[in-house]
Design a protein around this motif. Structure first.
Motif, PDB file in Angstrom:
ATOM      1  N   HIS A  62      28.422 -30.172   3.871  1.00 26.60           N
ATOM      2  CA  HIS A  62      27.907 -31.543   3.857  1.00 26.60           C
ATOM      3  C   HIS A  62      26.589 -31.614   3.093  1.00 26.60           C
ATOM      4  O   HIS A  62      26.373 -32.511   2.263  1.00 26.60           O
ATOM      5  CB  HIS A  62      27.723 -32.028   5.288  1.00 26.60           C
ATOM      6  CG  HIS A  62      27.254 -33.441   5.402  1.00 26.60           C
ATOM      7  ND1 HIS A  62      28.067 -34.520   5.128  1.00 26.60           N
ATOM      8  CD2 HIS A  62      26.045 -33.968   5.744  1.00 26.60           C
ATOM      9  CE1 HIS A  62      27.392 -35.643   5.306  1.00 26.60           C
ATOM     10  NE2 HIS A  62      26.157 -35.336   5.679  1.00 26.60           N
ATOM     11  N   GLU A  63      25.695 -30.657   3.344  1.00 29.18           N
ATOM     12  CA  GLU A  63      24.406 -30.656   2.665  1.00 29.18           C
ATOM     13  C   GLU A  63      24.553 -30.329   1.183  1.00 29.18           C
ATOM     14  O   GLU A  63      23.822 -30.868   0.346  1.00 29.18           O
ATOM     15  CB  GLU A  63      23.473 -29.663   3.350  1.00 29.18           C
ATOM     16  CG  GLU A  63      23.055 -30.099   4.751  1.00 29.18           C
ATOM     17  CD  GLU A  63      22.254 -29.043   5.481  1.00 29.18           C
ATOM     18  OE1 GLU A  63      21.927 -28.009   4.845  1.00 29.18           O
ATOM     19  OE2 GLU A  63      21.951 -29.237   6.673  1.00 29.18           O
ATOM     20  N   ALA A  64      25.498 -29.457   0.852  1.00 33.66           N
ATOM     21  CA  ALA A  64      25.720 -29.138  -0.563  1.00 33.66           C
ATOM     22  C   ALA A  64      26.236 -30.361  -1.315  1.00 33.66           C
ATOM     23  O   ALA A  64      25.775 -30.678  -2.424  1.00 33.66           O
ATOM     24  CB  ALA A  64      26.696 -27.977  -0.692  1.00 33.66           C
ATOM     25  N   LEU A  65      27.193 -31.054  -0.717  1.00 35.28           N
ATOM     26  CA  LEU A  65      27.760 -32.239  -1.366  1.00 35.28           C
ATOM     27  C   LEU A  65      26.754 -33.381  -1.427  1.00 35.28           C
ATOM     28  O   LEU A  65      26.847 -34.242  -2.308  1.00 35.28           O
ATOM     29  CB  LEU A  65      29.017 -32.680  -0.618  1.00 35.28           C
ATOM     30  CG  LEU A  65      30.210 -31.721  -0.726  1.00 35.28           C
ATOM     31  CD1 LEU A  65      31.298 -32.112   0.257  1.00 35.28           C
ATOM     32  CD2 LEU A  65      30.767 -31.700  -2.141  1.00 35.28           C
ATOM     33  N   ALA A  66      25.786 -33.389  -0.507  1.00 34.08           N
ATOM     34  CA  ALA A  66      24.765 -34.440  -0.533  1.00 34.08           C
ATOM     35  C   ALA A  66      23.901 -34.347  -1.777  1.00 34.08           C
ATOM     36  O   ALA A  66      23.279 -35.326  -2.183  1.00 34.08           O
ATOM     37  CB  ALA A  66      23.893 -34.347   0.714  1.00 34.08           C
ATOM     38  N   GLN A  67      23.870 -33.172  -2.390  1.00 38.63           N
ATOM     39  CA  GLN A  67      23.044 -32.992  -3.591  1.00 38.63           C
ATOM     40  C   GLN A  67      23.772 -33.373  -4.872  1.00 38.63           C
ATOM     41  O   GLN A  67      23.237 -33.173  -5.967  1.00 38.63           O
ATOM     42  CB  GLN A  67      22.594 -31.530  -3.681  1.00 38.63           C
ATOM     43  CG  GLN A  67      21.827 -31.049  -2.458  1.00 38.63           C
ATOM     44  CD  GLN A  67      20.672 -31.951  -2.097  1.00 38.63           C
ATOM     45  OE1 GLN A  67      19.875 -32.326  -2.956  1.00 38.63           O
ATOM     46  NE2 GLN A  67      20.577 -32.322  -0.827  1.00 38.63           N
ATOM     47  N   THR A  68      24.979 -33.927  -4.757  1.00 35.18           N
ATOM     48  CA  THR A  68      25.726 -34.314  -5.966  1.00 35.18           C
ATOM     49  C   THR A  68      25.234 -35.656  -6.482  1.00 35.18           C
ATOM     50  O   THR A  68      25.968 -36.629  -6.549  1.00 35.18           O
ATOM     51  CB  THR A  68      27.239 -34.392  -5.666  1.00 35.18           C
ATOM     52  OG1 THR A  68      27.453 -35.302  -4.568  1.00 35.18           O
ATOM     53  CG2 THR A  68      27.788 -33.038  -5.304  1.00 35.18           C
TER      54      THR A  68
END
Length: 602
Positions: free
Chosen positions: A326-332
């Protein structure tokens, strides 16, 4: 009355084969996993007639001593475990000691091996369950296993085999998954004498990513995020595809636990939740992920085929996976990590107040004076005040944009025009950027609303008459166990019987919802997965609708400063590469792609 008697060993092995050997690819799996456990650095797989006529697996592993060859094909004989404690700490791919016995009971079987400390190789054969004596053979250090005429003595099983092309496709898919699991091992696959796949050993991360590209497609590396995170004794690494690289089928999902490819509902649920806010309906994410944890934290002895595992701390694993992804995808954020790899084209310099961050990798968040100006005629919804106590600021006076040094530009560049009052056209260092202005501002508004909800106390609505709901005993226990966590989301319920709960309070934002169905959905997820985001998902759906209505509409004319402010907001907003419904908000066309459209350079 029938007489109880011991079954003959041949029949026992054929029964076991029914669980382990489903089709030719099952044989390949067991043999290749044995090669990996033997420390092989090179594995060759030869197939004829889709595996029905011949399966041959060669490796350069440690080999088997001649006096242990008969034990290699004996039922429940293995070198990988010797006690229950070994089973608790098992790290090898195989450990049951029944694969070769099962295979040799349903095919014509031969094993040739030479241990590294032996001067000669030896061969044994098994036909119809009868083992022949070992005899000398020619073979380098390592092992070769030949399986001919699969299911020749089990006609009923042979009828279930599919066409040659179909069976080989299953073998090909299996080798792909194994090649992704062990990047340091070289794999070769041939069919009917013709080479099909060659995966050379990957010596570093870049080479491993190249192997991933060979399996998932050449475009995957450029459309994926690198994951490498450790916490609470868990380590997750690998690559996850961007939401824009989603697929129609879930055929590009590879998840490994301690090097073993598994299918697990806890994992699937965590990944699905992580992508819930950015994936278009009906689409599936692509990923190659490796989870490492202490072997005592996972039970691999769940199914004979070893496709399934059972985590001892299911909730911990679920939350770790969800939060990491979730946190990784939030940086997209729009404009980051998805630009072409080609050299940037020269770009006209612009003079604005301020300066960008170094390299343009992370553009600073716009100040309150440079927020997007949409005009005061779009009044905020009354629900905003009810939820947050104040309306979000989506209207302000245009302000000067930051100044950039010569040759530098933010990721999405600078606006140059508006097309059909729908799309914003901008020029960046790589070429042309097209932005769907409504979709982009919808995501910006949505993320602001979510942020406001998190930083404000959630209001709850007391039910005039408490609602009694019949649930399963497991769900009632979940309600009792997670009552405090649910109360934090404004859902107050309590257990009133072995299979009954009472709902007294719900989140104010969900007033009018089906309280009974909502409670059942939440408790069902809690009982099954140990966690639930159903309340948050329902609230997000409402916030998404509010954001849609509160965002700039297609047909609205924007000034150049307003368009540039929108671009800056996109660069600073989490998940701004997709709108609330998972559709892309922007598209990059490089100069090379534009040249191709006009046949320039030919």
């Amino acid at each position: 009355m029938t007489v109880i008697r011991l079954l003959p060993p041949e029949l026992i092995n054929q029964i076991a084969a029914g669980e382990v050997i489903e089709r030719p690819s099952s044989v390949v799996k067991e043999l290749v996993e044995n090669s990996l456990d033997a420390g092989a650095a090179r594995i060759e797989v030869e197939i004829e007639a889709g595996g029905a006529r011949l399966i041959r697996v060669r490796d350069d592993g440690g080999g088997i001593h001649v006096d242990e060859l008969p034990l290699a094909v004996a039922s429940h004989a293995t070198s990988k475990i010797g006690s229950f404690d070994d089973l608790e700490h098992v790290a090898s791919m195989g450990f049951r000691g029944e694969a070769l016995a099962s295979v040799s009971s349903v095919a014509r079987f031969a094993l040739t091996s030479r241990a590294r400390d032996q001067d000669a190789a030896f061969r044994i054969e098994v036909d119809g369950g009868k083992l022949q004596a070992a005899r000398p053979a020619q073979h380098p250090p390592g092992t070769s296993v030949e399986v001919r005429d699969l299911f020749y003595n089990v006609p009923a099983r042979k009828k279930f085999m599919r066409a040659e092309r179909t069976e080989f496709a299953h073998i090909d898919d299996l080798l792909k998954s194994l090649a992704l699991a062990r990047g340091s091992v070289e794999f070769r696959l041939s069919h009917n004498g013709k080479p099909v796949r060659i995966w050379t050993a990957a010596r570093d991360e870049q080479a491993q990513l190249q192997r991933v590209a060979e399996v998932l497609g050449d475009e995957f590396p450029a459309q994926s995020l690198r994951i490498d995170h450790a916490a609470a004794g868990l380590h997750l690494s690998g690559w996850v595809g961007l939401p824009t690289a989603s697929r129609a089928q879930a055929d590009a999902q590879y998840f490994y636990v301690n090097g073993r490819l598994v299918r697990d509902r806890i994992v699937a649920h965590a990944v699905r939740q992580a992508y819930a806010d950015v994936l278009f309906h009906g689409r599936h994410a692509a990923f190659v992920l490796y989870l490492e944890l202490d072997p005592t934290g996972v039970d691999v002895n769940v199914h004979p085929a070893k496709h399934e595992v059972r985590f001892r701390e299911q909730r911990l694993v679920h939350d770790f996976l969800f939060r990491t992804l979730h946190e990784a995808l939030a940086q997209t954020r729009a404009g980051l990590g998805t630009l072409p790899a080609a050299e940037p084209a020269p770009m006209t310099s612009y003079a604005y107040a301020g300066s960008p961050s170094s390299g343009g990798a992370t553009w600073p968040s716009p100040s309150s004076q440079s927020r997007l100006s949409l005009g005061t005629r779009e009044a905020p919804l009354a629900d905003y005040a009810a939820l947050l106590g104040a309306a979000p600021s989506i209207a302000s006076a245009p302000a000067p944009l930051p100044e950039t040094a010569e040759g530098e530009a933010p990721p999405l560049g600078f606006a140059i025009a508006q097309l059909k009052s729908i799309f914003v056209l901008a020029e960046n260092a790589y070429g042309l950027v097209l932005v769907d202005m409504h979709a982009a501002h919808e995501r910006i508004t949505y993320e602001k609303l979510k942020s406001g909800r998190v930083t404000s106390n959630l209001r709850s609505q007391v039910l005039l008459v408490p609602l009694s709901i019949a649930v399963s005993a497991k769900e009632a226990a979940a309600a009792e166990e997670h009552a405090e966590a649910l109360a934090e989301w404004g859902l107050e319920l309590s257990r009133s019987g072995p299979a009954t709960i009472v709902v007294r309070r719900i989140p104010a934002l969900l007033e009018g919802a089906d309280v009974g169905q909502l409670s059942r959905d939440v408790l069902s997820e809690l009982a099954q997965h140990g966690s639930s985001r159903r309340l948050q998902e329902l609230e997000n759906e409402l916030l998404s609708t509010m954001a849609c209505h509160g965002s700039v509409r297609a047909g609205r004319r924007l000034t150049i400063p307003e368009m540039n402010a929108l671009l800056r907001e996109m660069e600073a907003t989490e998940r701004s590469g997709q709108c609330n419904h998972g559709r892309p908000t922007w598209v990059q066309l490089s100069v090379a792609e534009l040249d191709k459209l006009f046949m320039r350079g030919r």
